[in-house]
Design a protein around this motif. Structure first.
Motif, mmCIF file in Angstrom:
data_model
loop_
_atom_site.group_PDB
_atom_site.id
_atom_site.type_symbol
_atom_site.label_atom_id
_atom_site.label_comp_id
_atom_site.label_asym_id
_atom_site.label_seq_id
_atom_site.Cartn_x
_atom_site.Cartn_y
_atom_site.Cartn_z
ATOM 1 N N MET A 54 0.913 -1.209 0.368
ATOM 2 C CA MET A 54 -0.040 -0.027 0.015
ATOM 3 C C MET A 54 0.953 1.109 -0.057
ATOM 4 N N PRO A 55 0.628 2.189 -0.861
ATOM 5 C CA PRO A 55 1.274 3.411 -0.700
ATOM 6 C C PRO A 55 1.110 4.146 0.622
ATOM 7 N N PRO A 56 2.245 4.819 1.040
ATOM 8 C CA PRO A 56 1.914 5.521 2.200
ATOM 9 C C PRO A 56 0.836 6.847 2.110
ATOM 10 N N ALA A 57 0.217 6.951 3.141
ATOM 11 C CA ALA A 57 -0.873 8.315 3.106
ATOM 12 C C ALA A 57 -0.298 9.363 2.586
ATOM 13 N N GLN A 58 -1.066 10.126 1.672
ATOM 14 C CA GLN A 58 -0.497 11.402 1.141
ATOM 15 C C GLN A 58 -0.373 12.395 2.336
ATOM 16 N N LYS A 59 0.576 12.906 2.319
ATOM 17 C CA LYS A 59 0.717 14.048 3.407
ATOM 18 C C LYS A 59 0.042 15.231 3.013
ATOM 19 N N LEU A 60 -0.442 15.906 4.065
ATOM 20 C CA LEU A 60 -1.484 16.855 3.737
ATOM 21 C C LEU A 60 -0.880 18.426 3.854
ATOM 22 N N ILE A 61 -1.103 19.218 3.100
ATOM 23 C CA ILE A 61 -0.343 20.524 3.191
ATOM 24 C C ILE A 61 -1.552 21.287 3.059
ATOM 25 N N LEU A 62 -1.560 22.623 4.099
ATOM 26 C CA LEU A 62 -2.309 23.475 4.242
ATOM 27 C C LEU A 62 -1.751 24.724 3.738
ATOM 28 N N LEU A 63 -2.194 25.494 2.523
ATOM 29 C CA LEU A 63 -1.753 26.680 2.104
ATOM 30 C C LEU A 63 -2.570 27.957 2.372
ATOM 31 N N VAL A 64 -1.776 28.844 3.119
ATOM 32 C CA VAL A 64 -2.909 29.996 3.852
ATOM 33 C C VAL A 64 -2.286 31.052 3.066
ATOM 34 N N ASP A 65 -2.980 31.750 2.123
ATOM 35 C CA ASP A 65 -2.518 32.997 1.268
ATOM 36 C C ASP A 65 -3.738 33.296 0.970
ATOM 37 N N ASP A 66 -3.808 35.000 0.759
ATOM 38 C CA ASP A 66 -4.981 35.486 0.152
ATOM 39 C C ASP A 66 -4.525 35.877 -1.219
ATOM 40 N N ASP A 67 -3.509 35.372 -1.883
ATOM 41 C CA ASP A 67 -3.252 35.485 -3.237
ATOM 42 C C ASP A 67 -3.609 34.496 -4.156
ATOM 43 N N ASN A 68 -4.459 34.726 -4.826
ATOM 44 C CA ASN A 68 -4.876 33.474 -5.673
ATOM 45 C C ASN A 68 -4.062 32.918 -6.610
ATOM 46 N N GLU A 69 -3.188 33.705 -7.298
ATOM 47 C CA GLU A 69 -2.196 33.175 -8.206
ATOM 48 C C GLU A 69 -1.172 32.484 -7.423
ATOM 49 N N ILE A 70 -0.765 33.024 -6.267
ATOM 50 C CA ILE A 70 0.271 32.250 -5.464
ATOM 51 C C ILE A 70 -0.252 30.738 -5.058
ATOM 52 N N ILE A 71 -1.352 30.923 -4.629
ATOM 53 C CA ILE A 71 -2.341 29.605 -4.131
ATOM 54 C C ILE A 71 -2.231 28.663 -5.370
ATOM 55 N N GLU A 72 -2.862 28.907 -6.420
ATOM 56 C CA GLU A 72 -3.166 28.275 -7.542
ATOM 57 C C GLU A 72 -1.580 27.513 -8.122
ATOM 58 N N SER A 73 -0.347 28.312 -8.046
ATOM 59 C CA SER A 73 1.072 27.963 -8.596
ATOM 60 C C SER A 73 1.240 26.919 -7.638
ATOM 61 N N MET A 74 1.261 27.122 -6.191
ATOM 62 C CA MET A 74 1.710 26.324 -5.084
ATOM 63 C C MET A 74 0.847 24.981 -5.296
ATOM 64 N N ARG A 75 -0.412 25.000 -5.425
ATOM 65 C CA ARG A 75 -1.299 23.806 -5.332
ATOM 66 C C ARG A 75 -0.918 22.844 -6.653
ATOM 67 N N MET A 76 -0.748 23.454 -7.698
ATOM 68 C CA MET A 76 -0.585 22.848 -8.859
ATOM 69 C C MET A 76 0.901 21.994 -8.789
#
Length: 133
Positions: A1-23
Motif C-alpha cells: 500500500m502506498p503511504p498516506a499522502q501528506k496533507l499541506i495547508l496553504l494559507v495565502d490571500d493571493d489567488n495566483e500564488i495559491i494556484e501555482s503552489m497547489r499545482m
C-alpha cells in the motif's frame, strides 16, 4: 500500500500564488487544502492537523504571525510551517524563526525552492537542520 499522502495547508490571500503552489505540490502527490485568510487558516489547521502549513505573512483578518502564535499554543505544539512573505525585513524573519517556522521564503520565489523546502521538512531529505538560501 502506498503511504498516506501528506496533507499541506496553504494559507495565502493571493489567488495566483495559491494556484501555482497547489499545482506544483499536487503534482508531487501531496494533498492540498487552501485557506484565504488567517482566520480560515487557523480553523483548518486546528480541525485537520495538516502535516505542513505554508503560511503567508501578510493577510487580511489575521497575519501569519498571529496564526503562528495561536498554533504554537495548541496542545500538539506548532505544526511544521514554511512562512512566505513579500516583506524584506529581517526583524520579521527573526521573529518567525523565534516562533519556530522551519523555513522562511521571500516572494517572489521559484516553485522549485518551495518544493525543496517542503520535501526537506516532510520527507526528512536533508541530514542537517540548517537551510541554505
Amino acid at each position: 500500500m502506498p503511504p498516506a499522502q501528506k496533507l499541506i495547508l496553504l494559507v495565502d490571500d493571493d489567488n495566483e500564488i495559491i494556484e501555482s503552489m497547489r499545482m506544483v505540490l499536487e503534482s508531487k502527490n501531496y494533498r492540498i487544502m487552501v485557506a484565504r485568510d488567517g482566520n480560515a487558516g487557523l480553523t483548518l489547521a486546528e480541525r485537520e492537523s495538516p502535516d505542513l502549513i505554508v503560511l503567508d505573512m501578510m493577510m487580511p483578518k489575521k497575519s501569519g504571525f498571529l496564526v503562528l502564535e495561536k498554533l504554537k499554543g495548541r496542545p500538539g505544539g506548532l505544526i511544521p510551517t514554511i512562512m512566505i512573505t513579500g516583506n524584506e525585513g529581517s526583524r520579521h524573519r527573526a521573529y518567525a524563526e523565534m516562533l519556530g517556522v522551519r523555513d522562511y521564503i521571500r516572494k517572489p520565489f521559484a516553485m522549485e525552492k518551495l518544493v525543496r523546502s517542503v520535501e526537506k521538512i516532510l520527507e526528512g531529505r536533508s541530514s542537517d537542520s540548517h537551510h541554505d538560501d
